[in-house]
Design a protein around this motif. Structure first.
Motif: not given
Length: 265
Positions: A207-211, A240-248, A252-255
């Protein structure tokens, strides 16, 4: 404006308030106003200007013997220093705030302090300390009806419980905090999403990808509120912003843990 995450507008309102104070020769809550402006600059990613305003706010509390929101100023300063990577300085200011809160007995400030202490503990790898502080903050905030602090405390506790191996509880708390900030505005909306997405990435990766996608959409919405190109660029450079954008972007593996040691700057 601040709770709506319209931080550039919050700064404009704050500066107008100071102009009125100066025009009438007053100093009505000027320290609190300076602190609000500094906090808003931090949310926009302009840490040098943010820290300069927070220093002015602390000096104004001293100069005018203005005790109103003094503990809040210290705790906001600590949170900003923590984001800047200066854990020791953040801890010192948090200790100063604790001494004030012990005298005033303010539950509002106590909840804020527990949240900051939870973040400090996570930054130092003290998961049990983070759990204790975040859990206490969550329960106190719930009893006081303080939604933003409650969501933030829940997110800190969620990430910490997953780290401690309490995956089921951590995931449930992460989903609760995400639901709260997605249903209503919070000045900690981005930080809550960051912590919760990291908890889901570890505890419920399906469920991480959608989040992360929803979190990235929110980040872009907040960026859209910023008219000044320099501030918008700084906002998009926030860790914090870059983490979210990069993970999207990466899936999901980027989180990963948003407050793992060595990743605060």
């Amino acid at each position: 404006m601040f709770v709506l995450e319209r931080f550039e507008d919050a700064i404009a309102v704050g500066l107008s308030s100071i102009s009125i104070d100066l025009a009438i020769g007053g100093r009505f809550q000027i320290a609190k106003t300076l602190s609000n402006i500094g906090h808003a600059y931090a949310k926009l990613g302009d840490l040098p200007r943010s820290l300069a305003y927070m220093k002015r706010a602390r000096e104004a509390h001293e100069r005018y013997d203005d005790q109103d929101a003094r503990a809040d100023t210290l705790l906001c300063s600590a949170g900003i220093l923590l984001e800047a990577g200066d854990v020791d300085a953040a801890h010192a200011l948090c200790a100063d705030a604790s001494a004030l809160i012990a005298m005033t007995g303010s539950v509002y400030d106590m909840i804020h302090e527990r949240n900051v202490r939870g973040l400090l503990a996570r930054a130092r790898g003290d998961i049990q300390g983070a759990l204790a502080n975040a859990s206490e903050a969550r329960q106190l905030a719930e009893s006081q009806g303080l939604m933003s602090y409650h969501a933030y405390a829940t997110a800190i506790e969620a990430a910490s419980r997953v780290d401690a191996g309490e995956v089921h509880t951590g995931v449930l708390l992460a989903r609760t905090a995400l639901g709260a900030v997605e249903a209503s505005s919070s000045e900690y909306g981005i930080e809550v999403r960051d912590l919760c997405c990291a908890a889901l990435q570890k505890g419920a990766p399906a469920s991480a990808g959608d989040a992360y996608h929803r979190a990235a959409m929110h980040v872009r919405q907040v960026a859209g509120y910023i008219r000044d190109a320099r501030l918008r660029a700084l906002f998009l450079e926030r860790t914090v912003v870059q983490r979210i954008l990069a993970a999207e972007a990466e899936g999901p593996a980027a989180g990963h843990d948003p407050l793992r040691r060595g990743e605060m700057a």
